[in-house]
Design a protein around this motif. Structure first.
Motif, PDB file in Angstrom:
ATOM      1  N   LEU A 223      55.767  77.992  53.037  1.00 21.67           N
ATOM      2  CA  LEU A 223      56.198  79.003  53.886  1.00 21.67           C
ATOM      3  C   LEU A 223      56.641  78.390  55.444  1.00 21.67           C
ATOM      4  CD1 LEU A 223      53.677  82.018  53.280  1.00 21.67           C
ATOM      5  CD2 LEU A 223      55.837  81.383  52.541  1.00 21.67           C
ATOM      6  N   ASN A 224      56.141  77.346  56.075  1.00 18.40           N
ATOM      7  CA  ASN A 224      56.502  76.753  56.925  1.00 18.40           C
ATOM      8  C   ASN A 224      58.022  76.178  56.978  1.00 18.40           C
ATOM      9  OD1 ASN A 224      53.430  76.029  56.999  1.00 18.40           O
ATOM     10  ND2 ASN A 224      53.675  76.002  58.901  1.00 18.40           N
ATOM     11  N   TYR A 225      58.504  75.970  56.021  1.00 18.46           N
ATOM     12  CA  TYR A 225      60.054  75.778  55.696  1.00 18.46           C
ATOM     13  C   TYR A 225      60.946  76.871  55.887  1.00 18.46           C
ATOM     14  CZ  TYR A 225      58.506  71.039  54.981  1.00 18.46           C
ATOM     15  OH  TYR A 225      58.039  69.877  55.199  1.00 18.46           O
ATOM     16  N   VAL A 226      60.480  78.063  55.860  1.00 19.15           N
ATOM     17  CA  VAL A 226      61.077  79.262  55.576  1.00 19.15           C
ATOM     18  C   VAL A 226      60.895  80.441  56.385  1.00 19.15           C
ATOM     19  CG1 VAL A 226      61.856  78.957  53.119  1.00 19.15           C
ATOM     20  CG2 VAL A 226      59.900  80.394  53.799  1.00 19.15           C
ATOM     21  N   ILE A 298      57.796  75.231  35.618  1.00 19.85           N
ATOM     22  CA  ILE A 298      58.168  74.087  36.288  1.00 19.85           C
ATOM     23  C   ILE A 298      59.697  74.252  36.718  1.00 19.85           C
ATOM     24  CG2 ILE A 298      58.969  71.667  35.947  1.00 19.85           C
ATOM     25  CD1 ILE A 298      57.113  71.532  33.760  1.00 19.85           C
ATOM     26  N   PHE A 299      60.486  75.308  36.152  1.00 23.57           N
ATOM     27  CA  PHE A 299      61.876  75.473  36.667  1.00 23.57           C
ATOM     28  C   PHE A 299      61.725  76.280  37.829  1.00 23.57           C
ATOM     29  CE2 PHE A 299      65.481  77.883  37.358  1.00 23.57           C
ATOM     30  CZ  PHE A 299      66.656  76.984  36.751  1.00 23.57           C
ATOM     31  N   GLY A 300      60.789  77.177  37.941  1.00 23.94           N
ATOM     32  CA  GLY A 300      60.444  78.046  39.171  1.00 23.94           C
ATOM     33  C   GLY A 300      60.006  77.202  40.424  1.00 23.94           C
ATOM     34  N   SER A 301      59.051  76.201  40.084  1.00 24.37           N
ATOM     35  CA  SER A 301      58.547  75.381  41.171  1.00 24.37           C
ATOM     36  C   SER A 301      59.651  74.368  41.788  1.00 24.37           C
ATOM     37  CB  SER A 301      57.523  74.732  40.574  1.00 24.37           C
ATOM     38  OG  SER A 301      56.965  73.706  41.702  1.00 24.37           O
ATOM     39  N   LEU A 302      60.294  73.896  40.724  1.00 23.67           N
ATOM     40  CA  LEU A 302      61.526  73.126  41.468  1.00 23.67           C
ATOM     41  C   LEU A 302      62.586  73.591  42.046  1.00 23.67           C
ATOM     42  CD1 LEU A 302      63.112  70.429  38.907  1.00 23.67           C
ATOM     43  CD2 LEU A 302      64.484  71.622  40.443  1.00 23.67           C
ATOM     44  N   ASN A 303      62.853  74.927  41.545  1.00 25.57           N
ATOM     45  CA  ASN A 303      63.768  75.732  42.443  1.00 25.57           C
ATOM     46  C   ASN A 303      63.307  76.198  43.919  1.00 25.57           C
ATOM     47  OD1 ASN A 303      66.107  77.629  42.488  1.00 25.57           O
ATOM     48  ND2 ASN A 303      64.694  79.456  42.539  1.00 25.57           N
ATOM     49  N   GLY A 304      62.195  76.437  43.940  1.00 25.97           N
ATOM     50  CA  GLY A 304      61.521  76.580  45.280  1.00 25.97           C
ATOM     51  C   GLY A 304      61.280  75.392  46.309  1.00 25.97           C
ATOM     52  N   GLY A 305      61.149  74.200  45.542  1.00 27.76           N
ATOM     53  CA  GLY A 305      61.063  73.126  46.442  1.00 27.76           C
ATOM     54  C   GLY A 305      62.594  72.448  46.893  1.00 27.76           C
ATOM     55  N   MET A 308      63.352  74.936  49.756  1.00 29.25           N
ATOM     56  CA  MET A 308      62.608  74.466  51.000  1.00 29.25           C
ATOM     57  C   MET A 308      63.254  73.534  51.652  1.00 29.25           C
ATOM     58  SD  MET A 308      58.404  73.075  50.930  1.00 29.25           S
ATOM     59  CE  MET A 308      59.030  71.606  50.046  1.00 29.25           C
ATOM     60  N   LEU A 309      63.783  72.444  50.668  1.00 31.28           N
ATOM     61  CA  LEU A 309      64.471  71.260  51.236  1.00 31.28           C
ATOM     62  C   LEU A 309      65.642  71.505  51.903  1.00 31.28           C
ATOM     63  CD1 LEU A 309      64.738  68.261  51.350  1.00 31.28           C
ATOM     64  CD2 LEU A 309      66.003  68.196  49.276  1.00 31.28           C
ATOM     65  N   GLY A 310      66.386  72.381  51.777  1.00 29.32           N
ATOM     66  CA  GLY A 310      67.794  73.090  52.467  1.00 29.32           C
ATOM     67  C   GLY A 310      67.171  73.379  53.861  1.00 29.32           C
ATOM     68  N   ARG A 311      66.056  73.847  53.800  1.00 28.66           N
ATOM     69  CA  ARG A 311      65.604  74.314  55.470  1.00 28.66           C
ATOM     70  C   ARG A 311      65.091  73.454  55.990  1.00 28.66           C
ATOM     71  NH1 ARG A 311      67.753  77.685  51.926  1.00 28.66           N
ATOM     72  NH2 ARG A 311      67.930  79.771  52.526  1.00 28.66           N
TER      73      ARG A 311
END
Length: 474
Positions: A223-226, A298-305, A308-311
């Motif tokens: 959440l700190n990234y979004v 795993i797909f959902g976790s990778l998608n969220g990661g 986050m990286l984009g932010r």
């Protein structure tokens, strides 16, 4: 996103439930399916010690998340640890973090998740045999490319997908938990008799067990990234963290107990995909459901990661620590397309020479060094700027506790069992100074770089995040 008055800004679309969903979806990725065997192995097959380590990892993660909640509500800007370290410790440590996270940590985590996705997808086709490495890596790269494309095309799709994946993940884990409760009621408790008997792990082994357990809890800081996209962050961030972390801790303990009602510690350690082995024993006629559920998780976790990286890239570029092109958004889709493209390429390269356990060790060692620096920044800011408005304040001894744990996780394995990968990780982190001094501190301009940026803007159809600018070429 909003383009009012010719500006590209982040719109607040994430509420309390979506915040909980984001945390849960990012945490519940590959970790709970990789780490049970590794934690048991590092715990010397001592079931009681392993379960205590799982509980301790959850408590430490929640403590760290609460420290981050104070920083996030005090400085409501995207960028997570990068922004807080820059505020508390200065630009050089912040740049080291940015360099390490973008070039190494996030790609390593993405690679681990993608490889585990591939393992669970193809394992049913090779019962009792190791899955081919080439096929596994090809599927992992295809997954990374797919997630990268999704993140480039739509932010709304990502948020919707995270909510859907959260429901699916919780449903699959609930099924495992319920089955474990049923087996306990039937008297399958042999693995818990004398739970603390046997070999006791040494300090180094406990540190490595914590590495594996903490890897399963990775994502508590999402959440700190979004934060610029969260509604009423001063209230929703602490509430979302407490709700999500309590749920994850309970589920992780119950899932591990469920595994142990069906499989012996040696079987868990020897299994490449422990939940598949568990399913083969408990529901053989529909065992395929578990690998499908794990793959979705795993797909959902990778998608969220990746989201986050984009932010993080956005924040680093806005602060002048990354090329301007990285912070630009696509003019139609309003997504950080350049940041996603770079992250996708790096993560895909990581897959080729990968080794799963080594990547996990790299990831945990570097991560907890940076978590410690972030909590040190919190303490520094408390004393340097005591009158700063803080909508939420964590109990300060909690921050000192997280710092102490970070020091232990960094130093204990190095002292007890020195490994070359720790030296490589530190060397890689410090190498960022070579780029910081000329390009950030002295603001050295590379010839023709502005023209290259303009051409990339035209090619990728992206715009600066502050205002749409005309990109003219000769």
């Amino acid at each position: 996103m909003d383009t009012a008055e010719d500006k590209v800004v982040l719109k607040r679309t994430i509420g309390y439930l979506s915040g909980v969903s984001f945390i849960v979806t990012v945490i519940l990725g590959s970790g709970i399916f990789i780490s049970p065997g590794a934690v048991l192995l590092c715990s010397q097959l001592n079931v009681g010690v392993a379960l205590m380590i799982w509980a301790a990892c959850g408590i430490i993660s929640m403590a760290g998340a609460l420290c981050y909640a104070e920083l996030g509500t005090t400085f409501p800007s995207s960028g997570g640890e990068y922004f807080y370290i820059k505020k508390g410790l200065g630009p050089i440590p912040a740049f080291i973090f940015l360099w390490t996270f973008i070039i190494f940590l996030r790609p390593a985590a993405t690679t681990v998740q993608a490889l585990m996705f591939a393992e669970y997808v193809i394992q049913p086709f090779f019962p009792g045999c190791p899955s081919p490495e080439t096929v596994k890596k090809a599927i992992a790269i295809a997954l990374i490319l797919t997630v990268g494309i999704i993140n480039c095309l739509s932010t709304k799709w990502i948020i919707l997908a995270q909510n859907v994946f959260t429901v699916l993940k919780m449903a699959s884990l609930t099924a495992i938990v319920i089955s474990g409760i049923v087996h306990l009621a039937m008297g399958n408790t042999s693995n818990f008799h004398g739970a603390f008997e046997g070999n006791v792990p040494n300090v180094s082994q406990i540190g490595e067990a914590f590495y594996q357990g903490m890897f399963a809890f990775a994502g508590w800081n999402v959440l700190n990234y979004v934060i610029e996209e969260i509604k009423n962050p001063s209230k929703n961030i602490p509430r979302s963290i407490l709700t999500a972390m309590c749920a994850v801790i309970v589920f992780y303990l119950l899932v591990n107990i469920s595994y142990l009602t069906v499989l012996t510690p040696k079987e868990i350690v020897s299994s490449a995909a422990v939940s598949v082995t568990w399913a083969d024993r408990t529901i053989p006629s529909v065992a395929w459901i578990i690998p499908v559920s794990v793959a979705v998780s795993i797909f959902g976790s990778l998608n969220g990661g990746m989201f986050m990286l984009g932010r993080l890239n956005y924040a680093g570029s806005k602060e002048g620590h990354l090329p301007a092109i990285i912070s630009m958004l696509h003019v139609r889709y309003m997504t950080p397309a350049p940041a996603m493209i770079i992250s996708t390429i790096i993560a895909s390269i990581f897959v080729i020479p990968s080794d799963l356990i080594s990547l996990t060790n790299y990831f945990s060692f570097s991560t907890w060094l940076l978590v410690g620096l972030t909590c040190i920044s919190l303490v520094v800011l408390r004393y340097r700027e005591p009158n700063l408005e803080r909508p939420y304040k964590v109990f300060l001894p909690i921050a000192f506790g997280v710092i102490a744990v970070s020091i232990f996780l960094v130093l204990a394995p190095i002292i007890q069992s020195p490994k070359v990968q720790y030296f490589y990780a530190l060397l890689f982190m410090l190498s960022s100074v070579i780029f910081y001094i000329p390009f950030v501190y002295f603001k050295l301009q590379i010839p023709f770089f502005d023209k290259i940026t303009c051409y990339l803007q035209l090619l990728l159809e992206v715009s600066p995040t502050d205002i749409f600018e005309d990109c003219k070429t000769e």
